[in-house]
Design an enzyme around this catalytic site. Structure first.
Site, PDB file in Angstrom:
ATOM      1  N   HIS A   1     -27.404  -0.495  15.601  1.00 25.19           N
ATOM      2  CA  HIS A   1     -27.469   0.890  15.159  1.00 25.19           C
ATOM      3  C   HIS A   1     -28.170   1.714  16.212  1.00 25.19           C
ATOM      4  O   HIS A   1     -29.119   1.244  16.837  1.00 25.19           O
ATOM      5  CB  HIS A   1     -28.220   1.002  13.820  1.00 25.19           C
ATOM      6  CG  HIS A   1     -27.936   2.286  13.123  1.00 25.19           C
ATOM      7  ND1 HIS A   1     -28.619   3.436  13.405  1.00 25.19           N
ATOM      8  CD2 HIS A   1     -27.005   2.600  12.190  1.00 25.19           C
ATOM      9  CE1 HIS A   1     -28.126   4.406  12.654  1.00 25.19           C
ATOM     10  NE2 HIS A   1     -27.148   3.933  11.918  1.00 25.19           N
TER      11      HIS A   1
ATOM     12  N   ASP B   1     -22.935  -1.283   6.931  1.00 28.64           N
ATOM     13  CA  ASP B   1     -21.555  -1.724   6.750  1.00 28.64           C
ATOM     14  C   ASP B   1     -21.401  -3.241   6.634  1.00 28.64           C
ATOM     15  O   ASP B   1     -20.320  -3.724   6.323  1.00 28.64           O
ATOM     16  CB  ASP B   1     -20.688  -1.237   7.929  1.00 28.64           C
ATOM     17  CG  ASP B   1     -20.495   0.263   7.890  1.00 28.64           C
ATOM     18  OD1 ASP B   1     -20.348   0.785   6.783  1.00 28.64           O
ATOM     19  OD2 ASP B   1     -20.503   0.898   8.955  1.00 28.64           O
TER      20      ASP B   1
HETATM   21  N1  CMC Z   1     -22.433  -6.830  18.964  1.00 26.30           N
HETATM   22  C1  CMC Z   1     -22.784  -7.229  20.214  1.00 26.30           C
HETATM   23  N2  CMC Z   1     -23.488  -6.476  21.095  1.00 26.30           N
HETATM   24  C2  CMC Z   1     -23.842  -5.254  20.689  1.00 26.30           C
HETATM   25  C3  CMC Z   1     -23.512  -4.763  19.406  1.00 26.30           C
HETATM   26  C4  CMC Z   1     -22.783  -5.600  18.540  1.00 26.30           C
HETATM   27  N3  CMC Z   1     -22.442  -5.174  17.304  1.00 26.30           N
HETATM   28  N4  CMC Z   1     -23.992  -3.505  19.265  1.00 26.30           N
HETATM   29  C5  CMC Z   1     -24.592  -3.213  20.422  1.00 26.30           C
HETATM   30  N5  CMC Z   1     -24.511  -4.266  21.281  1.00 26.30           N
HETATM   31  C6  CMC Z   1     -25.100  -4.345  22.633  1.00 26.30           C
HETATM   32  C7  CMC Z   1     -24.283  -3.531  23.609  1.00 26.30           C
HETATM   33  O1  CMC Z   1     -23.303  -4.307  24.248  1.00 26.30           O
HETATM   34  C8  CMC Z   1     -25.337  -3.022  24.547  1.00 26.30           C
HETATM   35  O2  CMC Z   1     -25.651  -4.070  25.454  1.00 26.30           O
HETATM   36  P1  CMC Z   1     -26.111  -3.721  26.971  1.00 26.30           P
HETATM   37  O3  CMC Z   1     -27.375  -2.926  26.850  1.00 26.30           O
HETATM   38  O4  CMC Z   1     -26.295  -5.064  27.602  1.00 26.30           O
HETATM   39  O5  CMC Z   1     -24.978  -2.943  27.578  1.00 26.30           O
HETATM   40  C9  CMC Z   1     -26.559  -2.804  23.663  1.00 26.30           C
HETATM   41  O6  CMC Z   1     -26.391  -3.704  22.556  1.00 26.30           O
HETATM   42  C10 CMC Z   1     -26.695  -1.388  23.152  1.00 26.30           C
HETATM   43  O7  CMC Z   1     -25.459  -1.019  22.546  1.00 26.30           O
HETATM   44  P2  CMC Z   1     -24.820   0.422  22.627  1.00 26.30           P
HETATM   45  O8  CMC Z   1     -23.364   0.348  22.354  1.00 26.30           O
HETATM   46  O9  CMC Z   1     -25.264   1.086  23.897  1.00 26.30           O
HETATM   47  O10 CMC Z   1     -25.583   1.109  21.413  1.00 26.30           O
HETATM   48  P3  CMC Z   1     -25.167   2.445  20.711  1.00 26.30           P
HETATM   49  O11 CMC Z   1     -26.409   2.970  20.089  1.00 26.30           O
HETATM   50  O12 CMC Z   1     -24.418   3.326  21.654  1.00 26.30           O
HETATM   51  O13 CMC Z   1     -24.106   1.988  19.581  1.00 26.30           O
HETATM   52  C11 CMC Z   1     -23.240   1.080  17.574  1.00 26.30           C
HETATM   53  C12 CMC Z   1     -24.442   1.765  18.249  1.00 26.30           C
HETATM   54  C13 CMC Z   1     -23.507   1.045  16.054  1.00 26.30           C
HETATM   55  C14 CMC Z   1     -21.962   1.910  17.802  1.00 26.30           C
HETATM   56  C15 CMC Z   1     -23.086  -0.350  18.133  1.00 26.30           C
HETATM   57  O14 CMC Z   1     -24.224  -1.108  17.824  1.00 26.30           O
HETATM   58  C16 CMC Z   1     -21.817  -1.039  17.617  1.00 26.30           C
HETATM   59  O15 CMC Z   1     -20.743  -0.892  18.220  1.00 26.30           O
HETATM   60  N6  CMC Z   1     -21.919  -1.801  16.471  1.00 26.30           N
HETATM   61  C17 CMC Z   1     -20.755  -2.361  15.852  1.00 26.30           C
HETATM   62  C18 CMC Z   1     -20.044  -1.299  15.018  1.00 26.30           C
HETATM   63  C19 CMC Z   1     -20.795  -0.973  13.751  1.00 26.30           C
HETATM   64  O16 CMC Z   1     -21.258  -1.843  13.027  1.00 26.30           O
HETATM   65  N7  CMC Z   1     -20.880   0.339  13.431  1.00 26.30           N
HETATM   66  C20 CMC Z   1     -21.515   0.832  12.208  1.00 26.30           C
HETATM   67  C21 CMC Z   1     -22.767   1.595  12.471  1.00 26.30           C
HETATM   68  S1  CMC Z   1     -23.761   1.918  10.996  1.00 26.30           S
HETATM   69  C22 CMC Z   1     -22.799   2.896   9.965  1.00 26.30           C
HETATM   70  C23 CMC Z   1     -22.268   4.136  10.565  1.00 26.30           C
HETATM   71  O17 CMC Z   1     -22.883   4.780  11.422  1.00 26.30           O
HETATM   72  O18 CMC Z   1     -21.176   4.520  10.181  1.00 26.30           O
END
Ligand code: CMC
Length: 428
Positions: free
Chosen positions: A306, A363
């Site tokens: 998140h 989720d």
């Molecule tokens: N599985 C594996 N690695 C992950 C994941 C994951 N679910 N989420 C983040 N990471 C890693 C990512 O690869 C990155 O690594 P590095 O720093 O080495 O490049 C690091 O953690 C930070 O991730 P980010 O994508 O830069 O973080 P963000 O804040 O931009 O994205 C997120 C947040 C929720 C989109 C992301 O964690 C994600 O894609 N999660 C899976 C989708 C998900 O469950 N979404 C629902 C969010 S909660 C409800 C809502 O908002 O609707």
């Protein structure tokens, strides 16, 4: 005296930036005059450090796992409130008196029907249309029936907000009925919000539908915990679209579209699809944890991570408890719940997930509850939209009522070619 921060530029000039402090002590640099004074803008991909507005609706402390609507902790609302009361709280700012709540409920109930012509829109969609596509389209189409905001869009349309609260369950349930080829069920105004939604989803004209209070209670809780989440992707979209003075229906339709993607609300559908895939693959949880750590694989653990929560998502805690209770009350067993628990444990004990502070989000378990209720997988994000609606309305209203509001218009750092001549097509 207002606290100020100083930015020293390479040419020796110093710019003073006022520090704005929120009611929970959050501090922010006010850069609104930065460009005028220095020619500089700020850049912040994904808006990770950008406060786009001041808001009195929802407070989140991602480090401590705190979520409060209008100051009230989500745990208390999930236990003691109802979705309709929570919606009133978000939209109007305070908990309602009994009379206010009764009137709010009555107003919503009065508007649950859709114009009869709307039914024919559903004929135009293919049978396998994604229900989010139908939801966004039909919500936007309501602006052609209720045109009172056209011409004076700056006035908050309370009535249109009530219409949205009332009609979204009907629109959503009809999208499901279309997909299974069953007749649409009209709303039943003798039922409460969640009961009415369940009868429109699962009732049939030929037999009486017995509403299960266990499902009603679970649905009500799920809607409450999804009801708002400050400046997330869809809510920021809603504020941005509203800032151009679009009407409420177009504004909310834009929120629905933003929610759809699997990084946001669409993650609940992706979680179940992922758990099903792991199940079919023999339940090899370790393989999927390894894949999620491997950047080359392009795979992420859906329902994990998140932008704001870095210790735990308080909503995930509530849902997990609800999920266990619901499955045992319904006497159901779902192998996907075992896989989800195994996956959670494996990830929480894994250095990659620990270092990056990735925890199950809202989720991760919600899909298992929706599945137990009989909601089809591709309608999970629709359930999220039903819950998030009062939050979107509250933000659109707060934006509209702010006398200092301006159109949302971010800047950019241009990285394209410098000026060049146009080359006629026969010379290229
Ligand atoms: N599985 C594996 N690695 C992950 C994941 C994951 N679910 N989420 C983040 N990471 C890693 C990512 O690869 C990155 O690594 P590095 O720093 O080495 O490049 C690091 O953690 C930070 O991730 P980010 O994508 O830069 O973080 P963000 O804040 O931009 O994205 C997120 C947040 C929720 C989109 C992301 O964690 C994600 O894609 N999660 C899976 C989708 C998900 O469950 N979404 C629902 C969010 S909660 C409800 C809502 O908002 O609707």
């Amino acid at each position: 005296m207002t606290e100020k921060a100083e930015v020293k530029l390479s040419d020796g000039t110093t710019i003073e930036l006022p520090v704005v402090v929120g009611s929970e002590g959050e501090r922010a640099l006010d850069i609104s005059k930065l460009r005028a004074e220095s020619g500089l803008i700020t850049i912040d991909s994904g808006y990770g450090n950008t406060g786009s507005c001041s808001s009195a609706i929802t407070f989140i402390d991602g480090e401590k796992g705190i979520l409060r609507y209008r100051g009230i902790p989500i745990e208390e609302l999930a236990e003691k409130s109802t979705f309709v009361e929570t919606s009133y709280l978000l939209i109007n700012g305070t908990l309602p008196s009994q009379t206010e709540l009764t009137n709010f409920q009555k107003e919503i109930t009065r508007h649950t029907m859709l114009y009869e012509h709307v039914k024919s829109f559903y004929d135009g969609f293919p049978r396998d249309a994604h229900p989010m596509a139908i939801l966004a389209s039909v919500v936007c189409s309501l602006s052609s029936f209720y045109q009172d905001e056209v011409g004076n869009p700056e006035e908050t349309s309370y009535l249109n907000s009530i219409r949205l609260m009332a009609k979204l369950p009907t629109i959503a349930a009809w999208a499901y009925k279309k997909s299974v080829g069953q007749p649409f069920m009209y709303p039943d105004n003798s039922l409460n919000y969640c009961e009415n939604f369940l009868q429109m989803m699962f009732g049939l004209p030929v037999e009486k539908y017995e509403i299960d209070p266990v499902l009603v209670e679970a649905l009500d809780t799920l809607l409450i915990i999804h009801a708002d989440h400050e400046q997330n992707c869809s809510t920021s979209t809603v504020r941005l679209v509203r800032s151009s003075l679009s009407n409420m229906f177009a504004t909310i339709a834009s929120g629905i579209c933003a929610l759809w993607g699997h990084r946001h609300g669409g993650a609940n559908q992706s979680v179940i699809e992922m758990l099903q895939q792991i199940h079919q693959d023999g339940g090899n949880v370790k393989k999927y944890v390894a894949m999620a750590k491997d950047k080359e694989s392009g795979f992420r653990l859906m329902g994990f991570g998140h932008r704001v929560y870095k210790n735990f998502d308080p909503r995930a805690k509530i849902i997990k408890k609800k999920c266990d209770a619901l499955l045992s009350k319904l006497n159901l067993e779902d192998p996907l719940l075992d896989i989800a628990q195994e996956l959670e444990e494996a990830a929480l004990n894994d250095d990659y997930f620990k270092e990056k502070r990735l925890y199950p989000n809202v989720d991760f378990y919600s899909g298992i509850i929706y599945k137990a209720m009989g909601i089809p997988v591709n309608a999970f994000t629709v359930m999220f939209a039903l819950g998030r609606l009062p939050g979107w309305i509250a933000h659109a209203k707060e934006y509209t009522e702010d006398p200092s509001n301006r159109i949302g218009r971010p800047r950019q750092v241009y990285t394209g070619p410098q000026e060049q001549v146009y080359v006629p097509i026969n010379q290229r």
